[in-house]
Motif scaffolding. Sequence first.
Motif, PDB file in Angstrom:
ATOM      1  N   ILE A  57       0.820  -1.212   0.000  1.00 55.51           N
ATOM      2  CA  ILE A  57       0.000   0.000   0.000  1.00 55.51           C
ATOM      3  C   ILE A  57       0.856   1.265   0.000  1.00 55.51           C
ATOM      4  CG2 ILE A  57      -1.580   1.364   1.443  1.00 55.51           C
ATOM      5  CD1 ILE A  57      -3.001  -1.270   2.124  1.00 55.51           C
ATOM      6  N   ARG A  58       1.986   1.238   0.717  1.00 52.05           N
ATOM      7  CA  ARG A  58       2.824   2.447   0.779  1.00 52.05           C
ATOM      8  C   ARG A  58       3.318   2.852  -0.606  1.00 52.05           C
ATOM      9  NH1 ARG A  58       4.403   6.711   1.195  1.00 52.05           N
ATOM     10  NH2 ARG A  58       5.575   7.776   2.835  1.00 52.05           N
ATOM     11  N   ALA A  59       3.583   1.884  -1.459  1.00 51.96           N
ATOM     12  CA  ALA A  59       4.124   2.169  -2.788  1.00 51.96           C
ATOM     13  C   ALA A  59       3.043   2.226  -3.869  1.00 51.96           C
ATOM     14  CB  ALA A  59       5.158   1.106  -3.162  1.00 51.96           C
ATOM     15  N   ALA A  60       1.799   1.913  -3.529  1.00 51.51           N
ATOM     16  CA  ALA A  60       0.733   1.819  -4.522  1.00 51.51           C
ATOM     17  C   ALA A  60       0.371   3.178  -5.104  1.00 51.51           C
ATOM     18  CB  ALA A  60      -0.500   1.180  -3.898  1.00 51.51           C
ATOM     19  N   ASP A  61      -0.063   3.177  -6.357  1.00 48.22           N
ATOM     20  CA  ASP A  61      -0.631   4.392  -6.939  1.00 48.22           C
ATOM     21  C   ASP A  61      -2.156   4.351  -6.928  1.00 48.22           C
ATOM     22  OD1 ASP A  61      -0.582   2.340  -8.824  1.00 48.22           O
ATOM     23  OD2 ASP A  61      -0.249   3.677 -10.530  1.00 48.22           O
ATOM     24  N   VAL A  62      -2.735   3.157  -7.019  1.00 48.90           N
ATOM     25  CA  VAL A  62      -4.189   2.980  -6.949  1.00 48.90           C
ATOM     26  C   VAL A  62      -4.488   1.934  -5.878  1.00 48.90           C
ATOM     27  CG1 VAL A  62      -6.274   2.270  -8.182  1.00 48.90           C
ATOM     28  CG2 VAL A  62      -4.504   3.576  -9.389  1.00 48.90           C
ATOM     29  N   VAL A  63      -5.400   2.265  -4.963  1.00 51.40           N
ATOM     30  CA  VAL A  63      -5.737   1.353  -3.873  1.00 51.40           C
ATOM     31  C   VAL A  63      -7.248   1.140  -3.835  1.00 51.40           C
ATOM     32  CG1 VAL A  63      -5.495   0.827  -1.420  1.00 51.40           C
ATOM     33  CG2 VAL A  63      -3.815   2.305  -2.539  1.00 51.40           C
ATOM     34  N   LEU A  64      -7.664  -0.111  -3.846  1.00 56.52           N
ATOM     35  CA  LEU A  64      -9.062  -0.449  -3.599  1.00 56.52           C
ATOM     36  C   LEU A  64      -9.241  -0.583  -2.100  1.00 56.52           C
ATOM     37  CD1 LEU A  64     -11.894  -1.412  -4.719  1.00 56.52           C
ATOM     38  CD2 LEU A  64     -11.004  -3.726  -4.407  1.00 56.52           C
ATOM     39  N   VAL A  65     -10.105   0.227  -1.525  1.00 52.28           N
ATOM     40  CA  VAL A  65     -10.292   0.236  -0.069  1.00 52.28           C
ATOM     41  C   VAL A  65     -11.757  -0.057   0.262  1.00 52.28           C
ATOM     42  CG1 VAL A  65      -8.320   1.633   0.637  1.00 52.28           C
ATOM     43  CG2 VAL A  65     -10.330   2.764  -0.234  1.00 52.28           C
ATOM     44  N   PRO A  66     -12.168  -1.314   0.215  1.00 52.48           N
ATOM     45  CA  PRO A  66     -13.551  -1.668   0.541  1.00 52.48           C
ATOM     46  C   PRO A  66     -13.814  -1.662   2.038  1.00 52.48           C
ATOM     47  CG  PRO A  66     -12.321  -3.632  -0.037  1.00 52.48           C
ATOM     48  CD  PRO A  66     -11.382  -2.469  -0.226  1.00 52.48           C
ATOM     49  N   LEU A  67     -14.999  -1.220   2.421  1.00 59.90           N
ATOM     50  CA  LEU A  67     -15.423  -1.213   3.828  1.00 59.90           C
ATOM     51  C   LEU A  67     -14.365  -0.526   4.685  1.00 59.90           C
ATOM     52  CD1 LEU A  67     -16.767  -4.889   4.023  1.00 59.90           C
ATOM     53  CD2 LEU A  67     -17.811  -2.881   2.972  1.00 59.90           C
ATOM     54  N   GLU A  68     -13.998   0.684   4.277  1.00 61.24           N
ATOM     55  CA  GLU A  68     -12.829   1.385   4.806  1.00 61.24           C
ATOM     56  C   GLU A  68     -13.168   2.319   5.964  1.00 61.24           C
ATOM     57  OE1 GLU A  68      -9.674   2.041   5.694  1.00 61.24           O
ATOM     58  OE2 GLU A  68      -9.137   1.598   3.624  1.00 61.24           O
ATOM     59  N   ASP A  69     -12.201   2.508   6.864  1.00 58.85           N
ATOM     60  CA  ASP A  69     -12.294   3.551   7.875  1.00 58.85           C
ATOM     61  C   ASP A  69     -12.027   4.903   7.221  1.00 58.85           C
ATOM     62  OD1 ASP A  69     -12.773   1.717   9.835  1.00 58.85           O
ATOM     63  OD2 ASP A  69     -10.712   1.623  10.542  1.00 58.85           O
ATOM     64  N   GLY A  70     -12.845   5.906   7.571  1.00 62.45           N
ATOM     65  CA  GLY A  70     -12.743   7.200   6.916  1.00 62.45           C
ATOM     66  C   GLY A  70     -11.428   7.908   7.124  1.00 62.45           C
ATOM     67  N   ASP A  71     -10.825   7.770   8.313  1.00 62.16           N
ATOM     68  CA  ASP A  71      -9.583   8.499   8.561  1.00 62.16           C
ATOM     69  C   ASP A  71      -8.436   7.949   7.724  1.00 62.16           C
ATOM     70  OD1 ASP A  71      -9.520   6.137  10.024  1.00 62.16           O
ATOM     71  OD2 ASP A  71      -8.557   7.032  11.779  1.00 62.16           O
ATOM     72  N   ARG A  72      -8.393   6.632   7.538  1.00 57.50           N
ATOM     73  CA  ARG A  72      -7.323   6.083   6.703  1.00 57.50           C
ATOM     74  C   ARG A  72      -7.560   6.428   5.242  1.00 57.50           C
ATOM     75  NH1 ARG A  72      -4.720   0.753   4.477  1.00 57.50           N
ATOM     76  NH2 ARG A  72      -6.813   0.334   3.745  1.00 57.50           N
ATOM     77  N   ALA A  73      -8.819   6.418   4.814  1.00 56.20           N
ATOM     78  CA  ALA A  73      -9.125   6.808   3.440  1.00 56.20           C
ATOM     79  C   ALA A  73      -8.665   8.236   3.181  1.00 56.20           C
ATOM     80  CB  ALA A  73     -10.623   6.673   3.178  1.00 56.20           C
ATOM     81  N   ALA A  74      -8.920   9.128   4.138  1.00 55.54           N
ATOM     82  CA  ALA A  74      -8.491  10.516   3.995  1.00 55.54           C
ATOM     83  C   ALA A  74      -6.970  10.618   3.976  1.00 55.54           C
ATOM     84  CB  ALA A  74      -9.072  11.364   5.123  1.00 55.54           C
ATOM     85  N   ALA A  75      -6.308   9.830   4.817  1.00 54.04           N
ATOM     86  CA  ALA A  75      -4.845   9.863   4.872  1.00 54.04           C
ATOM     87  C   ALA A  75      -4.233   9.345   3.568  1.00 54.04           C
ATOM     88  CB  ALA A  75      -4.346   9.034   6.058  1.00 54.04           C
ATOM     89  N   LEU A  76      -4.819   8.312   2.990  1.00 55.76           N
ATOM     90  CA  LEU A  76      -4.330   7.798   1.714  1.00 55.76           C
ATOM     91  C   LEU A  76      -4.522   8.830   0.607  1.00 55.76           C
ATOM     92  CD1 LEU A  76      -5.636   4.115   1.879  1.00 55.76           C
ATOM     93  CD2 LEU A  76      -3.236   4.830   1.925  1.00 55.76           C
ATOM     94  N   ALA A  77      -5.646   9.544   0.642  1.00 57.70           N
ATOM     95  CA  ALA A  77      -5.884  10.598  -0.344  1.00 57.70           C
ATOM     96  C   ALA A  77      -4.850  11.712  -0.197  1.00 57.70           C
ATOM     97  CB  ALA A  77      -7.298  11.150  -0.187  1.00 57.70           C
ATOM     98  N   GLU A  78      -4.502  12.035   1.050  1.00 56.84           N
ATOM     99  CA  GLU A  78      -3.486  13.055   1.300  1.00 56.84           C
ATOM    100  C   GLU A  78      -2.140  12.654   0.715  1.00 56.84           C
ATOM    101  OE1 GLU A  78      -3.072  16.138   2.950  1.00 56.84           O
ATOM    102  OE2 GLU A  78      -5.239  16.267   2.624  1.00 56.84           O
ATOM    103  N   MET A  79      -1.901  11.362   0.637  1.00 58.25           N
ATOM    104  CA  MET A  79      -0.648  10.864   0.071  1.00 58.25           C
ATOM    105  C   MET A  79      -0.655  10.907  -1.454  1.00 58.25           C
ATOM    106  SD  MET A  79      -0.071   7.540   2.528  1.00 58.25           S
ATOM    107  CE  MET A  79       1.499   7.047   1.771  1.00 58.25           C
ATOM    108  N   GLY A  80      -1.786  11.263  -2.038  1.00 56.75           N
ATOM    109  CA  GLY A  80      -1.889  11.358  -3.481  1.00 56.75           C
ATOM    110  C   GLY A  80      -2.283  10.072  -4.174  1.00 56.75           C
ATOM    111  N   LYS A  81      -2.760   9.112  -3.409  1.00 53.85           N
ATOM    112  CA  LYS A  81      -3.155   7.845  -4.009  1.00 53.85           C
ATOM    113  C   LYS A  81      -4.568   7.940  -4.585  1.00 53.85           C
ATOM    114  CE  LYS A  81      -0.115   5.263  -0.963  1.00 53.85           C
ATOM    115  NZ  LYS A  81       0.967   5.204  -1.981  1.00 53.85           N
TER     116      LYS A  81
END
Length: 249
Positions: free
Chosen positions: A152-176
């Motif tokens: 996930i750290r190196a991914a450019d596209v991540v499928l995040v099913p049934l996700e916690d909102g804070d991690r989803a926001a953090a991944l978006a902040e990383m530009g994923k």
Amino acid sequence: MSDVDVPESHPRYESLLTRHRIEEGVEKGITSRQGLIAQGRGEAFDYLLGEETIPSADRAERAAAAQLLLAEKPVLSVNGNVAALVPKEIVELAEAVDADIEVNLFNRTEQRMEAIATHLREHGADEVKGLAADARIPGLDHERAKVDADGIRAADVVLVPLEDGDRAAALAEMGKTEIVIDLNPRSRSTEVAAVPVVDNIIRAVPNITRHARELADATPETLTEQIEHFDPDEARRDAEHRIRDGDLA
């Protein structure tokens, strides 16, 4: 009780089957007890959606397939509920889009991580990431921050099913680029997703796989067109409209 104990003629067949899989996941140590609550919440939204894949969700699933096929390093994130509900389907999607599978948990223990990885391997996964946890997602101070450096750290596209909102926001902040599967069109995860898929995961994952197979030989230009023609705001609005004003009859 096993899957075959619920007759397909039962009007609540899919719902009962899904509940059983979550219960079985808890018994196997795959799903946390909190996952039972999350499943019930999602089931309520699905009922209001008519327990079907609405047209905007199908368009999102096609855009999701295009995003995964265009990605240089796609990763499918798996938690306990995902592993319990669609293990084989996740493996099939990973094969269709050449993606890695990585386990990521809020209630993380070594035993649960190993149990989920084993469960996924039993359903055909060759490799399951997440156990190394040799990298972190910036801005998070809980266990979901732990990820694999080559996952996930190196991914450019991540499928995040049934996700916690804070991690989803953090991944978006990383530009994923995030593809989120969530039955709540107003959840924090859905709001930050580049591709919000408002559908039941038991329908969504097979649908994305089907679209990926249909698009397997498409040119990058065609895949890009599929993404550009998809409007995430419209998808969210359409799902919310169905929930608020849909005809349950």
